[in-house]
Design a protein around this motif. Structure first.
Motif, PDB file in Angstrom:
ATOM      1  N   VAL A 152       0.835  -1.203   0.000  1.00 13.57           N
ATOM      2  CA  VAL A 152       0.000   0.000   0.000  1.00 13.57           C
ATOM      3  C   VAL A 152       0.873   1.257   0.000  1.00 13.57           C
ATOM      4  CG1 VAL A 152      -1.700   1.340   1.329  1.00 13.57           C
ATOM      5  CG2 VAL A 152      -2.008  -1.128   1.017  1.00 13.57           C
ATOM      6  N   ILE A 153       1.939   1.254   0.788  1.00  7.90           N
ATOM      7  CA  ILE A 153       2.863   2.395   0.797  1.00  7.90           C
ATOM      8  C   ILE A 153       3.443   2.608  -0.601  1.00  7.90           C
ATOM      9  CG2 ILE A 153       5.110   3.210   1.635  1.00  7.90           C
ATOM     10  CD1 ILE A 153       4.391   1.861   4.345  1.00  7.90           C
ATOM     11  N   ALA A 154       3.897   1.508  -1.231  1.00  6.58           N
ATOM     12  CA  ALA A 154       4.485   1.610  -2.571  1.00  6.58           C
ATOM     13  C   ALA A 154       3.463   2.118  -3.584  1.00  6.58           C
ATOM     14  CB  ALA A 154       5.044   0.255  -3.009  1.00  6.58           C
ATOM     15  N   ALA A 155       2.246   1.584  -3.522  1.00  9.53           N
ATOM     16  CA  ALA A 155       1.212   1.990  -4.482  1.00  9.53           C
ATOM     17  C   ALA A 155       0.869   3.472  -4.334  1.00  9.53           C
ATOM     18  CB  ALA A 155      -0.041   1.130  -4.293  1.00  9.53           C
ATOM     19  N   LEU A 156       0.732   3.931  -3.100  1.00  9.35           N
ATOM     20  CA  LEU A 156       0.412   5.341  -2.878  1.00  9.35           C
ATOM     21  C   LEU A 156       1.574   6.244  -3.290  1.00  9.35           C
ATOM     22  CD1 LEU A 156      -1.425   5.036   0.557  1.00  9.35           C
ATOM     23  CD2 LEU A 156      -2.467   5.670  -1.633  1.00  9.35           C
ATOM     24  N   ALA A 157       2.796   5.842  -2.966  1.00  5.61           N
ATOM     25  CA  ALA A 157       3.964   6.650  -3.346  1.00  5.61           C
ATOM     26  C   ALA A 157       4.123   6.706  -4.860  1.00  5.61           C
ATOM     27  CB  ALA A 157       5.229   6.088  -2.692  1.00  5.61           C
ATOM     28  N   ALA A 161       3.982   9.927  -7.254  1.00  6.52           N
ATOM     29  CA  ALA A 161       5.084  10.244  -8.183  1.00  6.52           C
ATOM     30  C   ALA A 161       4.557  10.482  -9.589  1.00  6.52           C
ATOM     31  CB  ALA A 161       6.118   9.123  -8.179  1.00  6.52           C
ATOM     32  N   ALA A 162       3.632   9.637 -10.040  1.00  7.34           N
ATOM     33  CA  ALA A 162       3.077   9.777 -11.390  1.00  7.34           C
ATOM     34  C   ALA A 162       2.355  11.116 -11.549  1.00  7.34           C
ATOM     35  CB  ALA A 162       2.133   8.625 -11.706  1.00  7.34           C
ATOM     36  N   ASN A 163       1.567  11.503 -10.545  1.00  2.00           N
ATOM     37  CA  ASN A 163       0.860  12.790 -10.616  1.00  2.00           C
ATOM     38  C   ASN A 163       1.830  13.960 -10.586  1.00  2.00           C
ATOM     39  OD1 ASN A 163      -2.129  12.588 -10.695  1.00  2.00           O
ATOM     40  ND2 ASN A 163      -1.769  11.215  -8.978  1.00  2.00           N
ATOM     41  N   TRP A 164       2.812  13.898  -9.716  1.00  7.27           N
ATOM     42  CA  TRP A 164       3.807  14.967  -9.598  1.00  7.27           C
ATOM     43  C   TRP A 164       4.590  15.107 -10.892  1.00  7.27           C
ATOM     44  CZ3 TRP A 164       5.693  19.241  -8.180  1.00  7.27           C
ATOM     45  CH2 TRP A 164       7.039  19.495  -7.971  1.00  7.27           C
ATOM     46  N   LEU A 165       4.978  13.978 -11.456  1.00  8.59           N
ATOM     47  CA  LEU A 165       5.744  13.992 -12.702  1.00  8.59           C
ATOM     48  C   LEU A 165       4.900  14.510 -13.868  1.00  8.59           C
ATOM     49  CD1 LEU A 165       8.408  13.299 -14.052  1.00  8.59           C
ATOM     50  CD2 LEU A 165       7.618  10.953 -14.274  1.00  8.59           C
ATOM     51  N   MET A 177      -0.260  14.851  -1.144  1.00 13.01           N
ATOM     52  CA  MET A 177       0.456  14.158  -0.067  1.00 13.01           C
ATOM     53  C   MET A 177      -0.465  13.928   1.123  1.00 13.01           C
ATOM     54  SD  MET A 177       4.222  15.959  -0.068  1.00 13.01           S
ATOM     55  CE  MET A 177       4.782  15.091   1.386  1.00 13.01           C
ATOM     56  N   GLU A 178      -1.250  14.950   1.449  1.00 19.41           N
ATOM     57  CA  GLU A 178      -2.181  14.815   2.574  1.00 19.41           C
ATOM     58  C   GLU A 178      -3.253  13.769   2.275  1.00 19.41           C
ATOM     59  OE1 GLU A 178      -1.500  16.114   5.471  1.00 19.41           O
ATOM     60  OE2 GLU A 178       0.244  17.015   4.502  1.00 19.41           O
ATOM     61  N   ILE A 179      -3.748  13.776   1.037  1.00 19.16           N
ATOM     62  CA  ILE A 179      -4.767  12.787   0.652  1.00 19.16           C
ATOM     63  C   ILE A 179      -4.189  11.379   0.742  1.00 19.16           C
ATOM     64  CG2 ILE A 179      -6.171  11.920  -1.265  1.00 19.16           C
ATOM     65  CD1 ILE A 179      -6.382  14.909  -2.168  1.00 19.16           C
ATOM     66  N   ALA A 180      -2.999  11.181   0.176  1.00 22.38           N
ATOM     67  CA  ALA A 180      -2.383   9.852   0.198  1.00 22.38           C
ATOM     68  C   ALA A 180      -2.144   9.391   1.636  1.00 22.38           C
ATOM     69  CB  ALA A 180      -1.067   9.867  -0.581  1.00 22.38           C
ATOM     70  N   THR A 181      -1.699  10.289   2.489  1.00 23.83           N
ATOM     71  CA  THR A 181      -1.459   9.934   3.886  1.00 23.83           C
ATOM     72  C   THR A 181      -2.759   9.560   4.583  1.00 23.83           C
ATOM     73  OG1 THR A 181       0.442  11.434   3.934  1.00 23.83           O
ATOM     74  CG2 THR A 181      -0.417  10.714   6.053  1.00 23.83           C
ATOM     75  N   SER A 182      -3.836  10.308   4.301  1.00 24.15           N
ATOM     76  CA  SER A 182      -5.126   9.991   4.935  1.00 24.15           C
ATOM     77  C   SER A 182      -5.689   8.671   4.414  1.00 24.15           C
ATOM     78  CB  SER A 182      -6.126  11.138   4.752  1.00 24.15           C
ATOM     79  OG  SER A 182      -6.516  11.255   3.401  1.00 24.15           O
ATOM     80  N   VAL A 183      -5.441   8.360   3.140  1.00 24.39           N
ATOM     81  CA  VAL A 183      -5.867   7.053   2.594  1.00 24.39           C
ATOM     82  C   VAL A 183      -5.125   5.938   3.334  1.00 24.39           C
ATOM     83  CG1 VAL A 183      -5.765   5.557   0.551  1.00 24.39           C
ATOM     84  CG2 VAL A 183      -6.566   7.917   0.331  1.00 24.39           C
TER      85      VAL A 183
END
Length: 199
Positions: A152-157, A161-165, A177-183
């Motif tokens: 799950v950590i890898a998938a969210l990270a 990365a894909a969105n940022w890139l 980042m906040e959304i991913a952390t809350s998920v």
């Protein structure tokens, strides 16, 4: 002008290669462009590296070591949820720190997978193993749960990365980042049967 040691030059070439790969991709990352980015002459690059493949190998190791450092160097102690949260945020912050690093990482993993088969998986394997160790240190004992959290950590990270890139919007990325952390917090609460970690 003082002579620059070969070890320092290799470090300069690695950093330059990250920038060139991020801009031009693997195919466009010529030794000439890398030397220019490093503000060195081509002969010096060929003195430090026998081939572009050798240089890319060091760049690949630089990427892998950066992940290991992010995941292993966090000395703050906490429970499984807090540890997982810190690991995810650490990787996302690394990506946010440098869009060039993010782009070069994606390129290099694809290149290594094409060129070297299993070596392209090595960055993931090493990073996931470090995550597993950190989670075990925090008290996660069931191997299945540890593997699920690491995934799950890898998938969210990776999604971050894909969105940022793709968009390169720092303000949006901070919100994501906040959304991913809350998920992650919500998933951990459901999986482990505890309250989500407070922000």
């Amino acid at each position: 002008m003082p002579r620059i040691p070969a070890a320092q030059r290799r470090s300069d070439f690695i950093k330059a290669a990250v920038e060139v790969i991020a801009t031009y991709g693997i195919e466009g990352a010529t030794t000439r462009r890398i030397a220019e980015e490093a503000k060195a002459n081509l002969a010096m690059l060929h003195y430090c590296y026998d081939s572009k493949e050798d240089l890319f190998g060091d760049v690949y190791e630089f990427v892998a070591s950066r992940y290991r450092a992010i995941l292993a160097d966090d000395e703050t102690h906490g429970d499984v949820q807090e540890t997982a949260r810190r690991l995810l945020r650490g990787v996302m912050e690394c990506y946010l720190e440098s869009i060039s690093f993010t782009a070069a990482t994606v390129e290099l993993i694809s290149w290594a997978r094409r060129q070297h088969g299993d070596r392209g998986i090595a960055v993931y394997d090493k990073a996931l193993e470090t995550v597993r160790v950190r989670l075990a240190e925090a008290g996660a004992t069931e191997p299945e749960v540890v593997d699920e959290i690491a995934f799950v950590i890898a998938a969210l990270a990776d999604g971050f990365a894909a969105n940022w890139l793709t968009y390169g919007d720092r303000t949006a990325a901070l919100g994501q980042m906040e959304i991913a952390t809350s998920v992650l917090d919500s998933w951990l609460a459901a999986r482990l049967g505890s309250a989500p970690v407070a922000s």
